[in-house]
Structure formats: structure tokens, C-alpha cells
Design a protein around this motif. Structure first.
Motif, PDB file in Angstrom:
ATOM      1  N   ILE A 149      19.706 -36.197  59.187  1.00 30.88           N
ATOM      2  CA  ILE A 149      20.148 -36.153  60.584  1.00 30.88           C
ATOM      3  C   ILE A 149      19.358 -35.108  61.363  1.00 30.88           C
ATOM      4  CG2 ILE A 149      22.097 -35.658  62.107  1.00 30.88           C
ATOM      5  CD1 ILE A 149      23.932 -36.672  59.861  1.00 30.88           C
ATOM      6  N   THR A 150      19.184 -33.931  60.785  1.00 35.24           N
ATOM      7  CA  THR A 150      18.560 -32.821  61.513  1.00 35.24           C
ATOM      8  C   THR A 150      17.143 -33.147  61.983  1.00 35.24           C
ATOM      9  OG1 THR A 150      19.943 -31.228  60.338  1.00 35.24           O
ATOM     10  CG2 THR A 150      17.972 -30.370  61.407  1.00 35.24           C
ATOM     11  N   PRO A 151      16.235 -33.620  61.130  1.00 33.31           N
ATOM     12  CA  PRO A 151      14.900 -33.932  61.647  1.00 33.31           C
ATOM     13  C   PRO A 151      14.880 -35.083  62.639  1.00 33.31           C
ATOM     14  CG  PRO A 151      15.109 -34.634  59.360  1.00 33.31           C
ATOM     15  CD  PRO A 151      16.311 -33.798  59.674  1.00 33.31           C
ATOM     16  N   GLY A 152      15.958 -35.871  62.687  1.00 36.17           N
ATOM     17  CA  GLY A 152      16.028 -36.961  63.649  1.00 36.17           C
ATOM     18  C   GLY A 152      16.512 -36.555  65.018  1.00 36.17           C
ATOM     19  N   LEU A 153      16.990 -35.332  65.167  1.00 34.39           N
ATOM     20  CA  LEU A 153      17.565 -34.889  66.444  1.00 34.39           C
ATOM     21  C   LEU A 153      16.516 -34.675  67.524  1.00 34.39           C
ATOM     22  CD1 LEU A 153      20.194 -32.269  65.174  1.00 34.39           C
ATOM     23  CD2 LEU A 153      20.668 -34.532  66.132  1.00 34.39           C
ATOM     24  N   SER A 154      15.384 -34.106  67.144  1.00 35.29           N
ATOM     25  CA  SER A 154      14.335 -33.777  68.120  1.00 35.29           C
ATOM     26  C   SER A 154      13.107 -33.294  67.370  1.00 35.29           C
ATOM     27  CB  SER A 154      14.806 -32.670  69.074  1.00 35.29           C
ATOM     28  OG  SER A 154      14.993 -31.447  68.361  1.00 35.29           O
ATOM     29  N   GLY A 155      12.007 -33.156  68.098  1.00 31.71           N
ATOM     30  CA  GLY A 155      10.797 -32.632  67.471  1.00 31.71           C
ATOM     31  C   GLY A 155      10.977 -31.210  66.986  1.00 31.71           C
ATOM     32  N   SER A 156      11.663 -30.373  67.765  1.00 30.85           N
ATOM     33  CA  SER A 156      11.854 -28.982  67.351  1.00 30.85           C
ATOM     34  C   SER A 156      12.794 -28.886  66.154  1.00 30.85           C
ATOM     35  CB  SER A 156      12.382 -28.139  68.511  1.00 30.85           C
ATOM     36  OG  SER A 156      13.699 -28.530  68.882  1.00 30.85           O
ATOM     37  N   ALA A 157      13.801 -29.757  66.100  1.00 32.21           N
ATOM     38  CA  ALA A 157      14.712 -29.754  64.961  1.00 32.21           C
ATOM     39  C   ALA A 157      13.984 -30.211  63.692  1.00 32.21           C
ATOM     40  CB  ALA A 157      15.912 -30.644  65.242  1.00 32.21           C
ATOM     41  N   TYR A 158      13.088 -31.186  63.844  1.00 36.23           N
ATOM     42  CA  TYR A 158      12.261 -31.606  62.705  1.00 36.23           C
ATOM     43  C   TYR A 158      11.431 -30.426  62.193  1.00 36.23           C
ATOM     44  CZ  TYR A 158       8.168 -33.545  60.328  1.00 36.23           C
ATOM     45  OH  TYR A 158       7.167 -33.790  59.421  1.00 36.23           O
ATOM     46  N   GLU A 159      10.798 -29.704  63.095  1.00 36.89           N
ATOM     47  CA  GLU A 159       9.969 -28.564  62.692  1.00 36.89           C
ATOM     48  C   GLU A 159      10.815 -27.464  62.062  1.00 36.89           C
ATOM     49  OE1 GLU A 159       6.808 -28.459  62.549  1.00 36.89           O
ATOM     50  OE2 GLU A 159       6.378 -30.323  63.619  1.00 36.89           O
ATOM     51  N   ALA A 160      12.031 -27.278  62.567  1.00 40.71           N
ATOM     52  CA  ALA A 160      12.925 -26.273  61.990  1.00 40.71           C
ATOM     53  C   ALA A 160      13.291 -26.643  60.560  1.00 40.71           C
ATOM     54  CB  ALA A 160      14.186 -26.138  62.841  1.00 40.71           C
ATOM     55  N   ALA A 161      13.636 -27.914  60.340  1.00 38.51           N
ATOM     56  CA  ALA A 161      13.990 -28.369  58.997  1.00 38.51           C
ATOM     57  C   ALA A 161      12.807 -28.220  58.042  1.00 38.51           C
ATOM     58  CB  ALA A 161      14.464 -29.812  59.044  1.00 38.51           C
ATOM     59  N   LEU A 162      11.622 -28.592  58.510  1.00 38.98           N
ATOM     60  CA  LEU A 162      10.432 -28.479  57.672  1.00 38.98           C
ATOM     61  C   LEU A 162      10.122 -27.023  57.368  1.00 38.98           C
ATOM     62  CD1 LEU A 162       8.303 -30.265  56.333  1.00 38.98           C
ATOM     63  CD2 LEU A 162       6.895 -30.005  58.394  1.00 38.98           C
ATOM     64  N   ASN A 163      10.287 -26.152  58.350  1.00 39.03           N
ATOM     65  CA  ASN A 163      10.065 -24.724  58.147  1.00 39.03           C
ATOM     66  C   ASN A 163      11.020 -24.183  57.088  1.00 39.03           C
ATOM     67  OD1 ASN A 163       9.176 -22.057  58.511  1.00 39.03           O
ATOM     68  ND2 ASN A 163      10.559 -21.705  60.230  1.00 39.03           N
ATOM     69  N   ALA A 164      12.299 -24.586  57.175  1.00 38.28           N
ATOM     70  CA  ALA A 164      13.288 -24.129  56.198  1.00 38.28           C
ATOM     71  C   ALA A 164      12.915 -24.566  54.785  1.00 38.28           C
ATOM     72  CB  ALA A 164      14.671 -24.669  56.573  1.00 38.28           C
TER      73      ALA A 164
END
Length: 329
Positions: A149-164
Motif C-alpha cells: 500500500i505504502t509505495p502505491g500512495l505517491s512517488g514520495s511514499a514509494y521513495e520513503a519505503a525504498l529508503n527504509a
């Protein structure tokens, strides 16, 4: 973008948890009885989200957990942070004055059919960003859990998930990924490449049959799908089949676990509870068979009451599903 206080989530003043999760939790409104929402005289107010459903179930089973997410500087944000913290979860809540807390509304048209309406476009939760990631908290955890769900929310949320995920991998922290596909967020064609990206980086993957097919294409059965996912890197792949139980490929070994027979009231949150049961036992050092048994029991409990997370069991309650007497005296 305005970033306000983190409430109880000031990392400098918090002990670290065994598990870290992050994602959007929204306010939730629902009618007390089945029927058209247009004729509901009143709505109950609560909150819910896949990651906090998981965190609540995990904490009730005895595993420490930290949740991070963005909420608006509004009363619905107050509600979310209060409810999550009240469950004993270390809550890293970022207050965003520039966006509202997301909202979902449940419509139970019949006893069997439930529709969830989402009002999350431009929400505070969708503005999760890479700089929000609690780096030291993840580095000191035993496991990081994310959903699709998180990477699907927005581009920044995708980057946040990937960073984590990258922070966790660099620190030798295990990564758990639950595909958790939401058609209201994106198409299968858009979700597939993202799912594959996170699967390749994960240690443990959870998916339903249909979700697994989004990532790896068709498979003859759950085991074939699990093997296809395992071939991408994860050592543990668990396919959730709801009332049919689950199938898993763990370190190359195929395992199957039957579901617990129940009369389901509300299945929302069952998959999150299932994952929590598995992860809690994994961190406790339980063998794979025991992890799967706890997973299906925890998932079953979540279905026994209305609500996304209210029915999550304590560990001492798991045996109630075997009780022959309906009254404990």
C-alpha cells in the motif's frame, strides 16, 4: 510542506522496538447496521490502516513495535495517534499542517458484502517522504515490515519505503513485505513492477494467490506461485488463502496449514493479523510449522468482531478457538 511535532515519536527519547513498520493510517467511519449508507442515521468513528492493524496485533501478541506515519494537524489525526499509542505501540506520528488525515468509509450493504470508500488523495499519509524514515530506529530493530500500500500512495511514499528497506538491508535487519494490493490505489500493471522490486529486496514475503499473480504471473497453485517468488530472493514466502489456510515455501521446504473453522463477522484486517502472528513467532524462534499455526489463528480472531483491529487477540487467548465450552468461569 510543514512538518510539526512527532508527539510520542521523538526518536531521541524512545527505546527501540523489535519491529518497525510505516504507512498510512486513516480515520474510519461506518454504519452500525447493514444497509445502504445513504440511509444510515449515524456513523461510528474510528481508525484503521494495514500497518497499524499489523502493529496492534503484533503488540497484543507480546512483540514490541514502532509505527511511523503522517497525519494531518486535525482532530482525525489526534484520533489516529491516540488510538495507536493507547495500544502500547511506539508512535512516530508526523503532524502535517499542509494536508488532512485520510478517511475511509465502510458500507456494509448486506451481511456478506462490504464496500470501502477511500478519501485519501492528497492526504498527509500520502506525503510520507524519504527524510521521514526513522533510520536509527530501523537499524536497531530485528525486522522492518512494509506493505504494498505504502509505495502505491505517491512517488514520495514509494521513495520513503525504498529508503527504509535499504537502511534495513545495510544494517542486516530482516525485511518483511506484504503485497496487500489495493485496486483503488493503482492498476495491476502499475503495481506489478513495484511489487517485484520490493520482493527482490525482502527476506519474507506474504501474498494472496491473486496478489502473487500480479507480481510473477500465473501459477498452477499456491506452491508454484510461492516458488516463483522465492526464486526472486526471499527465503520465506507465505501465500495466504483465507478460509483455506495457507501454503508456504520456507528455505525451500513446502508447508501447508489449514485454516481454523469460524463464523466470520468481518474479514477486514485478517491478513494483517495473519502476518503479525507469523512474525511474532518468527522473532520468538518458533519453528515454521508453529509460526503458520499461530498465523492462521491470529487471522481467524480478527474476523470474529466488526472492525479492522479491535478483534486482534492476546497470546493467551489463542487457545479459545479450541474451547469446547462457550463460557469460561
Amino acid at each position: 510542506m510543514t512538518r510539526e511535532d512527532r508527539g510520542s515519536g521523538d526518536v531521541k527519547n524512545q527505546a527501540y522496538s523489535d519491529v518497525v513498520t510505516m504507512g498510512e493510517t486513516m480515520a474510519l467511519m461506518k454504519a452500525a447496521t447493514p444497509g445502504p449508507l445513504a440511509h444510515a442515521g449515524s456513523l461510528e468513528l474510528g481508525m484503521g490502516g494495514a500497518e497499524t492493524n499489523f502493529a496492534i496485533a503484533l503488540k497484543r501478541l507480546g512483540t514490541s513495535v514502532t509505527w511511523l506515519g503522517r497525519v494531518g494537524q486535525d482532530s482525525l489525526g489526534d484520533l489516529v495517534l491516540r488510538e495507536v499509542a493507547a495500544e502500547g505501540i511506539t508512535t512516530l506520528g508526523i503532524r502535517d499542517a499542509g494536508a488532512p488525515t485520510g478517511l475511509m468509509i465502510k458500507e456494509r450493504r448486506t451481511l456478506e458484502h462490504l464496500k470501502v470508500w477511500y478519501y485519501r488523495s492528497g492526504s498527509a499519509g500520502s506525503r510520507l517522504a524519504p527524510e521521514d524514515v526513522p533510520v536509527e530506529t530501523i537499524r536497531n530493530a530485528k525486522l522492518l515490515h512494509l506493505t504494498g500500500i505504502t509505495p502505491g500512495l505517491s512517488g514520495s511514499a514509494y521513495e520513503a519505503a525504498l529508503n527504509a528497506v535499504n537502511v534495513a538491508r545495510e544494517a542486516g535487519v530482516r525485511v518483511s513485505f506484504d503485497l496487500n494490493y489495493r485496486a483503488a490505489l493503482w492498476t495491476e500493471e502499475d503495481a506489478g513492477p513495484v511489487f517485484r522490486r520490493f520482493i527482490e529486496l525482502a527476506t519474507i514475503v506474504f501474498a494472496g494467490d491473486d496478489e502473487a499473480r500480479i507480481a510473477v504471473g500465473h501459477g498452477a497453485d499456491s506452491f508454484e506461485l510461492a516458488h516463483k517468488i522465492a526464486a526472486m530472493g526471499p527465503r520465506q514466502v507465505i501465500i495466504k488463502n483465507g478460509p483455506l489456510g495457507c501454503a508456504a515455501v520456507i528455505d525451500g521446504v513446502e508447508l501447508r496449514q489449514e485454516a481454523v473453522r469460524i463464523n466470520a463477522v468481518d474479514t477486514v484486517g485478517a491478513g494483517d493479523a495473519f502476518v503479525a502472528g507469523y512474525i511474532s513467532d518468527l522473532l520468538a524462534g518458533a519453528p515454521a510449522e508453529e509460526r503458520l499455526r499461530t498465523a492462521v489463528r491470529t487471522g481467524a480472531f480478527a474476523c470474529l468482531v466488526p472492525g479492522d483491529w479491535e478483534g486482534m487477540p492476546r497470546r493467551h487467548e489463542l487457545g479459545l478457538l479450541d474451547a469446547s465450552e462457550p463460557v469460561t468461569r
